[in-house]
Design a protein around this motif. Sequence first.
Motif: not given
Length: 331
Positions: A101-105, A49-55
């Motif tokens: 895309x967040x995560x490998x899968x 979620x933090x990755x998405x918010x930073x983006x």
Amino acid sequence: MKKILLALLCGALFMLTACGSGSKVSGNKEEKKTVKIGITQLVEHPSLDASREGFIAALKDAGYEEGKNLKIDYQNAQGDMNNNMMIAQNLVADQNDLILAITTSSAQAAVKSTKDIPILFTAITDPVGAKLVNSIEQPGGNVTGTSDTHPEAIKKTISSIKEFIPDAKKVGIIYNSGEPNSVVNVENAKKVIKEIGLEAVETTVSTSSEVKQAAESLVGRADVFYIPKDNTVVAALESVIKVANEKKIPTFVGEGDSVKRGTFASYGFEYHDLGYATGKMAVEILEGKKPSDIPVGFPENLELVINKKAAEQEGITLTEEMMKNAKIVGE
């Protein structure tokens, strides 16, 4: 008089030209054109979620703001691989200008779904091994992004087990063997565990509902827990914390956000910063740069994070020496 009329005519022509271009002029500031970005995320937990918010924050700082000139379609697969693939296909069908895309899968599903729309990934362990890019320096194709694998993070975290819990002999690891990123992380962790003279004891899960039972199965077989960057396990981290607190088992983890949630320690970084760096890449792409020309990025800052309250609950006596170079949370 003729010169004045000529100047007025030139000014009018300039305004007509500006109004007919792809951007609008407001005072001296050029407004960004409206863009559509699709975001696919495998599961909810604080790091992702933090990755998405930073983006999104990086886009806003560059002039792309939701409700004005930015439309975001965020979809979460809730850990379901079938949903994961369907989300990727839907984002492509909706003709987004860019996909995060967040995560490998999630990234693998997006890459399978389009070769035309630019794709950025984040929170990825091994983008080359996952066949998302050709190389770190020259990704190739329509894909690039940021990896969350700091080269020293696993080594430092595992090594701190021996430093902080000197009597520990066995390290219990819980992970989902179906997550490619987890397999890579666990293999790297096992190498360090062996190097420092400890023994790894593994147990695997396939869903978050199995995590508590997996943690309980390690009681009596492991002196400490190590939770890698595994989306399935981290989504149910509170189940591990409950067992660790009840049985006084020190818990080391793969990233700092899990320490904030109640585990003992990790060498980590801020996922918001990682997402922000990915957002800056998105701005470059939206403004004309090709993904293939942007090298894969990595976390820059690594720090020891210790949760003081978790240490007490897991039966760990903290010393000034242990805390002197650490970021302390949970006070």
